[in-house]
Design an enzyme around this catalytic site. Structure first.
Site, PDB file in Angstrom:
ATOM      1  N   SER A 165      28.907  38.206 -19.742  1.00 34.88           N
ATOM      2  CA  SER A 165      28.044  37.547 -18.767  1.00 34.88           C
ATOM      3  C   SER A 165      27.944  36.047 -18.950  1.00 34.88           C
ATOM      4  O   SER A 165      27.529  35.350 -18.025  1.00 34.88           O
ATOM      5  CB  SER A 165      26.635  38.164 -18.785  1.00 34.88           C
ATOM      6  OG  SER A 165      26.065  38.010 -20.049  1.00 34.88           O
ATOM      7  N   HIS A 219      23.920  33.170 -21.781  1.00 35.80           N
ATOM      8  CA  HIS A 219      23.862  32.983 -20.332  1.00 35.80           C
ATOM      9  C   HIS A 219      23.740  31.504 -19.976  1.00 35.80           C
ATOM     10  O   HIS A 219      24.437  31.001 -19.098  1.00 35.80           O
ATOM     11  CB  HIS A 219      22.671  33.742 -19.748  1.00 35.80           C
ATOM     12  CG  HIS A 219      22.797  35.219 -19.853  1.00 35.80           C
ATOM     13  ND1 HIS A 219      21.793  36.082 -19.462  1.00 35.80           N
ATOM     14  CD2 HIS A 219      23.807  36.005 -20.312  1.00 35.80           C
ATOM     15  CE1 HIS A 219      22.182  37.333 -19.672  1.00 35.80           C
ATOM     16  NE2 HIS A 219      23.398  37.305 -20.188  1.00 35.80           N
TER      17      HIS A 219
END
Length: 260
Positions: A165, A219
């Protein structure tokens, strides 16, 4: 999303994991909750494709990357923890010179749900990014964003972590900056930027929730890496008149700086 892994006493993560960090007693997160936010990219991507006439008629990097992630997950299943131990982002191992982990960890996942969420995210937004950035810039963006996410995680999160991610957030950041830069050229840019802000905010909020094992540093690093890549190397479209006709020209900032 990228998730950190609770240390396992006496084993690989017990040796390299840098202590319990409060993670040993935490319950595994439901990775599908993460998908509720990130999968909002499906609607965004479809909206962009519909307004600009973009399609998905050929095999492209997003599908190849999904296939590689699925293959790696199958190998993780066959090899037990061995492959995860070899490729996870483990700070002490990286500090000892195993820098390849800053890339390999983005191809590993902790569960089927974890894999499905990142695959859905790549499928939903990846083709739109590739359509605008092109194949070479897309794969460079994906790898650079994943690297930046793992690098920030290395500096700020002591626990081991895995997941794609950081790279996915890089795609989000790159496309968001692309829309911001070309809001006068691309229809619906403001609407899609609002959706991006929602998607990003909800995922960071879930990373701050109690018992979460989401790696928000991964992230954030991926997101910033994607914005940086888009600013320097991403499409910088302008309308110029060539031979008396208006033509859409791509002049990335970095290439212009090098030519000067």
């Amino acid at each position: 999303g990228s998730v950190w892994l609770p240390p396992r006493g006496g084993g690989f993560f017990g040796r390299f994991g840098g202590g319990d960090g409060g993670g040993g007693n935490r319950k595994p997160i439901d990775r599908f909750v993460f998908g509720l936010g990130i999968a909002g990219g499906v609607e965004i991507a479809r909206s962009i494709e519909k307004s600009e006439g973009l399609g998905r008629r050929h095999l492209s990097w997003p599908y190849i990357l999904i296939g590689l992630n699925v293959l790696a997950f199958m190998l993780q299943g066959f090899m037990g923890d061995k492959l995860t131990m070899m490729g996870a982002k483990v700070n002490r191992a990286i500090a000892e010179g195993q820098f390849y982990r800053l890339l390999t960890s983005m191809f590993l996942h902790g569960s089927l749900g974890h894999l499905l969420v990142n695959s859905l995210s790549t499928y939903s937004i990846g083709p739109s990014v590739e359509s605008w950035f092109g194949k070479k810039r897309f794969i460079a963006l994906y790898l650079f964003s994943g690297f930046c996410g793992n690098l920030m995680s290395f500096y700020f999160l002591p626990q081991p972590s895995i997941g794609a991610s950081g790279a996915v957030f890089g795609l989000l950041g790159a496309l968001a900056f692309f829309l911001l830069r070309h809001r006068g050229l691309i229809r619906g840019s403001e609407r899609n930027l609002t959706r991006f802000a929602y998607v990003i905010a909800i995922n960071f909020a879930m990373g701050l929730s109690p018992n979460s094992q989401i790696d928000n540093f991964g992230h954030l690093g991926g997101l910033l890496g994607g914005v940086m890549f888009s600013y320097l190397i991403g499409p910088n479209l302008t309308i110029e008149r060539i031979r008396g006709r208006p033509v859409l020209v791509d002049r990335p900032l970095l290439s212009q700086a090098i030519r000067k």
